[in-house]
Design a protein around this motif. Structure first.
Motif, PDB file in Angstrom:
ATOM      1  N   PHE A 146       0.834  -1.205   0.000  1.00 22.31           N
ATOM      2  CA  PHE A 146       0.000   0.000   0.000  1.00 22.31           C
ATOM      3  C   PHE A 146       0.871   1.257   0.000  1.00 22.31           C
ATOM      4  N   PHE A 147       1.945   1.233   0.807  1.00 21.37           N
ATOM      5  CA  PHE A 147       2.844   2.380   0.911  1.00 21.37           C
ATOM      6  C   PHE A 147       3.510   2.678  -0.433  1.00 21.37           C
ATOM      7  N   PHE A 148       4.001   1.638  -1.115  1.00 22.82           N
ATOM      8  CA  PHE A 148       4.660   1.839  -2.404  1.00 22.82           C
ATOM      9  C   PHE A 148       3.673   2.351  -3.460  1.00 22.82           C
ATOM     10  N   ASN A 149       2.450   1.866  -3.390  1.00 25.08           N
ATOM     11  CA  ASN A 149       1.434   2.345  -4.331  1.00 25.08           C
ATOM     12  C   ASN A 149       1.137   3.821  -4.095  1.00 25.08           C
ATOM     13  N   GLU A 150       1.100   4.190  -2.827  1.00 24.70           N
ATOM     14  CA  GLU A 150       0.853   5.584  -2.443  1.00 24.70           C
ATOM     15  C   GLU A 150       1.987   6.498  -2.906  1.00 24.70           C
ATOM     16  N   LYS A 151       3.206   5.952  -2.948  1.00 25.79           N
ATOM     17  CA  LYS A 151       4.397   6.738  -3.307  1.00 25.79           C
ATOM     18  C   LYS A 151       4.846   6.491  -4.746  1.00 25.79           C
ATOM     19  N   ARG A 152       3.955   5.978  -5.593  1.00 27.07           N
ATOM     20  CA  ARG A 152       4.388   5.580  -6.931  1.00 27.07           C
ATOM     21  C   ARG A 152       4.935   6.751  -7.759  1.00 27.07           C
ATOM     22  N   ASN A 153       4.360   7.953  -7.603  1.00 30.81           N
ATOM     23  CA  ASN A 153       4.873   9.115  -8.336  1.00 30.81           C
ATOM     24  C   ASN A 153       6.267   9.497  -7.845  1.00 30.81           C
ATOM     25  N   LEU A 154       6.467   9.430  -6.523  1.00 29.15           N
ATOM     26  CA  LEU A 154       7.791   9.708  -5.956  1.00 29.15           C
ATOM     27  C   LEU A 154       8.804   8.682  -6.440  1.00 29.15           C
ATOM     28  N   ILE A 155       8.417   7.418  -6.445  1.00 29.79           N
ATOM     29  CA  ILE A 155       9.300   6.345  -6.904  1.00 29.79           C
ATOM     30  C   ILE A 155       9.709   6.581  -8.355  1.00 29.79           C
ATOM     31  N   SER A 156       8.752   6.925  -9.200  1.00 29.45           N
ATOM     32  CA  SER A 156       9.026   7.180 -10.611  1.00 29.45           C
ATOM     33  C   SER A 156       9.975   8.354 -10.786  1.00 29.45           C
ATOM     34  N   ASN A 157       9.750   9.422 -10.035  1.00 22.93           N
ATOM     35  CA  ASN A 157      10.605  10.617 -10.137  1.00 22.93           C
ATOM     36  C   ASN A 157      12.029  10.328  -9.668  1.00 22.93           C
ATOM     37  N   LEU A 158      12.155   9.557  -8.577  1.00 24.74           N
ATOM     38  CA  LEU A 158      13.485   9.241  -8.051  1.00 24.74           C
ATOM     39  C   LEU A 158      14.254   8.319  -8.994  1.00 24.74           C
ATOM     40  N   ARG A 159      13.559   7.423  -9.654  1.00 22.17           N
ATOM     41  CA  ARG A 159      14.228   6.527 -10.611  1.00 22.17           C
ATOM     42  C   ARG A 159      14.745   7.311 -11.810  1.00 22.17           C
ATOM     43  N   LYS A 160      14.009   8.335 -12.214  1.00 28.14           N
ATOM     44  CA  LYS A 160      14.470   9.184 -13.317  1.00 28.14           C
ATOM     45  C   LYS A 160      15.641  10.057 -12.875  1.00 28.14           C
ATOM     46  N   LYS A 161      15.575  10.527 -11.646  1.00 28.80           N
ATOM     47  CA  LYS A 161      16.617  11.420 -11.126  1.00 28.80           C
ATOM     48  C   LYS A 161      17.892  10.671 -10.799  1.00 28.80           C
ATOM     49  N   HIS A 162      17.768   9.398 -10.385  1.00 34.67           N
ATOM     50  CA  HIS A 162      18.930   8.602  -9.983  1.00 34.67           C
ATOM     51  C   HIS A 162      18.991   7.317 -10.816  1.00 34.67           C
ATOM     52  N   PRO A 163      19.360   7.412 -12.069  1.00 28.78           N
ATOM     53  CA  PRO A 163      19.364   6.230 -12.945  1.00 28.78           C
ATOM     54  C   PRO A 163      20.363   5.163 -12.531  1.00 28.78           C
ATOM     55  N   MET A 164      21.330   5.532 -11.694  1.00 26.96           N
ATOM     56  CA  MET A 164      22.317   4.542 -11.255  1.00 26.96           C
ATOM     57  C   MET A 164      21.752   3.607 -10.189  1.00 26.96           C
ATOM     58  N   TYR A 165      20.598   3.960  -9.594  1.00 21.82           N
ATOM     59  CA  TYR A 165      19.970   3.148  -8.569  1.00 21.82           C
ATOM     60  C   TYR A 165      18.982   2.159  -9.180  1.00 21.82           C
ATOM     61  N   SER A 166      18.936   0.945  -8.628  1.00 23.79           N
ATOM     62  CA  SER A 166      17.928  -0.028  -9.037  1.00 23.79           C
ATOM     63  C   SER A 166      16.590   0.339  -8.379  1.00 23.79           C
ATOM     64  N   LYS A 167      15.525  -0.355  -8.801  1.00 22.63           N
ATOM     65  CA  LYS A 167      14.224  -0.101  -8.193  1.00 22.63           C
ATOM     66  C   LYS A 167      14.253  -0.413  -6.704  1.00 22.63           C
ATOM     67  N   ASN A 168      14.906  -1.501  -6.323  1.00 24.11           N
ATOM     68  CA  ASN A 168      14.995  -1.846  -4.903  1.00 24.11           C
ATOM     69  C   ASN A 168      15.823  -0.841  -4.112  1.00 24.11           C
ATOM     70  N   ASP A 169      16.853  -0.264  -4.746  1.00 28.85           N
ATOM     71  CA  ASP A 169      17.620   0.804  -4.097  1.00 28.85           C
ATOM     72  C   ASP A 169      16.692   1.949  -3.705  1.00 28.85           C
ATOM     73  N   ILE A 170      15.836   2.331  -4.647  1.00 25.56           N
ATOM     74  CA  ILE A 170      14.908   3.436  -4.428  1.00 25.56           C
ATOM     75  C   ILE A 170      13.877   3.078  -3.361  1.00 25.56           C
TER      76      ILE A 170
END
Length: 324
Positions: A146-170
């Motif tokens: 539920f938490f990850f779904n709630e933060k999905r926009n933040l997760i997407s933005n951070l993955r774009k901002k930090h391409p060196m990080y994996s999804k699990n890193d984020i």
């Protein structure tokens, strides 16, 4: 900076972790002495100002686009053992930003936790999976899905901002910094320490710079600066009083150690807000550094204020220029 001839974006390079064949393990984003030297030579050692010259030019609004500096965060022993000899060889000086809790009985454990997950797990994903299981086991009311779904926009933005990080890193960083309280995070990590029979007290002594090494860096012409006392992951979430406490204590401890005034700083984890900038001015700080991603192109100018000097993470430069 080196990324383009006009250098419209950066004045500093930020370093954290280094590895060798002896005491310091290879970890996510760490580099060797050879890579460090190659990076500097690729850019040109003559491009790097001493921290004192850099601060003076910044204060007098005289920085040129090709003026650069080297900066080191988090008070790590590997920097002293591996990077400093290279700088001595190339006759370079740098900023070292120090979190002062390492000189107390309650040292910040951010770097200890990082060492643990690299040393005791074959892959980062194995660590992350175990960590997420522990979160839901120790705190049943926390629903990660539920938490990850709630933060999905933040997760997407951070993955774009930090391409060196994996999804699990984020995902890990979001849970650590935005879901868990500091005591909850510490509890989870200590449970994992026990499972792996990790003697963290012994490792703490060899992970961070010692007082004598801080003094030696200062004596050799490097500049020691603030990095908060306990290195909160998101200092912007603290109120004015607690932010002031972090930097005031940090400044007092370092000034007592070095017997001189401290005038520089870097924002831990790149986190700050308008209150932070007011505090830095109140404490007499002259310059501060923030991280900017290489791909950022929306800045009207390089540095918004003298407390927001733009710098790039060394790992981005290493990856872009394939320095091995």
């Amino acid at each position: 900076m080196y990324f383009n001839k006009k250098n419209n974006f950066y004045h500093g390079i930020m370093f954290h972790h280094f590895h060798d064949q002896k005491r310091h393990i290879k970890s996510q984003g760490s580099i060797s002495a050879k890579q460090f030297e190659r990076l500097i030579k690729l850019i040109g050692p003559d491009k790097f100002l001493t921290p004192y010259d850099f601060m003076d030019k910044c204060q007098n609004k005289a920085l040129k686009k090709n003026d650069l500096c080297l900066t080191f965060d988090d008070s790590l022993k590997c920097q002293f053992d591996i990077a400093v000899p290279v700088m001595k060889k190339l006759n370079l000086k740098s900023f070292f930003f120090v979190s002062s809790s390492i000189f107390t009985n309650n040292a910040d454990k951010l770097e200890l936790y990082r060492f643990f997950r690299h040393k005791y797990y074959k892959t980062m994903d194995l660590f992350y999976n175990n960590f997420f299981i522990k979160v839901e086991k120790l705190f049943p009311k926390m629903n990660l899905r539920f938490f990850f779904n709630e933060k999905r926009n933040l997760i997407s933005n951070l993955r774009k901002k930090h391409p060196m990080y994996s999804k699990n890193d984020i995902l890990f960083r979001i849970v650590r910094d935005r879901m868990l309280k500091r005591k909850q995070y510490d509890l989870i990590m200590h449970k994992m320490f026990i499972e792996k029979n990790f003697d963290f007290k012994k490792k703490l002594k060899n992970l961070y710079l010692r007082e004598k090494e801080i003094k030696q860096l200062d004596k050799d012409g490097h500049m020691i600066g603030l990095h908060s006392h306990s290195h909160p992951n998101l200092i912007e979430k603290l109120n004015f009083k607690n932010q002031l406490k972090e930097y005031k204590l940090n400044k007092a401890i370092l000034e007592k150690l070095l017997k001189k005034k401290i005038y520089s700083m870097s924002h831990p984890s790149g986190s700050y807000n308008s209150q932070t900038l007011k505090i830095l001015k109140k404490l007499g700080i002259i310059i501060g550094f923030k991280q900017i991603m290489i791909k950022d192109r929306n800045m009207k100018k390089i540095n918004n204020t003298n407390f927001e000097i733009a710098r790039a993470n060394h790992s981005e430069i290493i990856r872009r220029h394939r320095i091995i």
